[in-house]
Write an enzyme that holds these catalytic residues in place. Sequence first.
Site, PDB file in Angstrom:
ATOM      1  CB  ILE A 107      -9.821   6.141  -0.845  1.00 27.26           C
ATOM      2  CG1 ILE A 107     -10.050   5.907  -2.087  1.00 27.26           C
ATOM      3  CG2 ILE A 107     -10.071   6.161   0.382  1.00 27.26           C
ATOM      4  CD1 ILE A 107     -11.101   4.692  -2.323  1.00 27.26           C
ATOM      5  CE1 TYR A 124      -0.790   7.019  -5.852  1.00 27.29           C
ATOM      6  CE2 TYR A 124      -2.513   8.131  -7.777  1.00 27.29           C
ATOM      7  CZ  TYR A 124      -1.927   7.319  -6.412  1.00 27.29           C
ATOM      8  OH  TYR A 124      -3.101   6.353  -5.943  1.00 27.29           O
ATOM      9  CG  ASN A 141      -1.444   1.853   1.503  1.00 25.85           C
ATOM     10  OD1 ASN A 141      -2.379   1.243   0.809  1.00 25.85           O
ATOM     11  ND2 ASN A 141      -1.671   1.984   2.112  1.00 25.85           N
ATOM     12  CE  LYS A 151      -0.502   3.468  -6.477  1.00 26.74           C
ATOM     13  NZ  LYS A 151      -0.761   2.366  -5.087  1.00 26.74           N
TER      14      LYS A 151
END
Length: 265
Positions: A190, A157, A93, A161
């Site tokens: 989120i 990012y 994570n 990912k």
Amino acid sequence: MTIVQDLAGKVVVVTGSGRGIGRQIAIGAGSRGAKVALVELIAENLDATVKEISAMGITAKGYKTDVSSESEIIKNFALIEKDFGQIDCLVNNAMIHDPEDLLATSLEVWNRTLAVTLTGSFLTIKATLPGMIKRKAGCIVNIGTVNAKAMIGSDSYSVAKAGIHALTRTVAVRYGPDGIRCTTVVPGTIATDAWQERVDRNPQIFEKLKPWYPLGRVGTPTDVTEAVLFILSDKAAWISGSEFVVDGGLLAGYAPMFKMVEGSD
């Protein structure tokens, strides 16, 4: 209400577990019977979360680690195996999120983002696989993002990912015959601490994002956690190499657009 103990007896390692999604996954795994090893760079976040989880009666221990450092990963993952006996499940994570566009991204930020988000996952998997292969059993969950599936900004990012998604497929296919499952959980927006700077600049950001989500809201760490815990459990014994999307319907279609195309808005 009794929580099903479907992870009882398992040792679950969660990286980036000092706050946000990682913290919630660690709590969720522990509440379902797992022993939890928390891997986190920020000492105060790590200590606070370990204390919180331990107070719940969960067996938990923290390991302050820079996941981009091979020497720290080798040392601390060997220590986890010594402390807990083995590693049954790994949840990758840990990440760095930089919201800048490509031209505004420095080489230093680019390299650091890839080092933590992508290389860090490679290093933790490499450290964990030998024990799993020896036991012919193991489950790895990599936290991806909808940014890897569509251009939604945050360029460095998103690229890092996207590499995570490919890494999942590599591990699943190459080490599936050794009893290893590897799956990507793909969250949409989120609401976590990672958004705080953007919330400070635009307090209405989550409200403004809602129309893009067919289910009418952004996600919570619990939304992601429930998906991760399912995949870690034996209920998902035949799930591997896939992308488990948890995005409130975002990638199914661009919600504000279809009414304009139809002429109904």
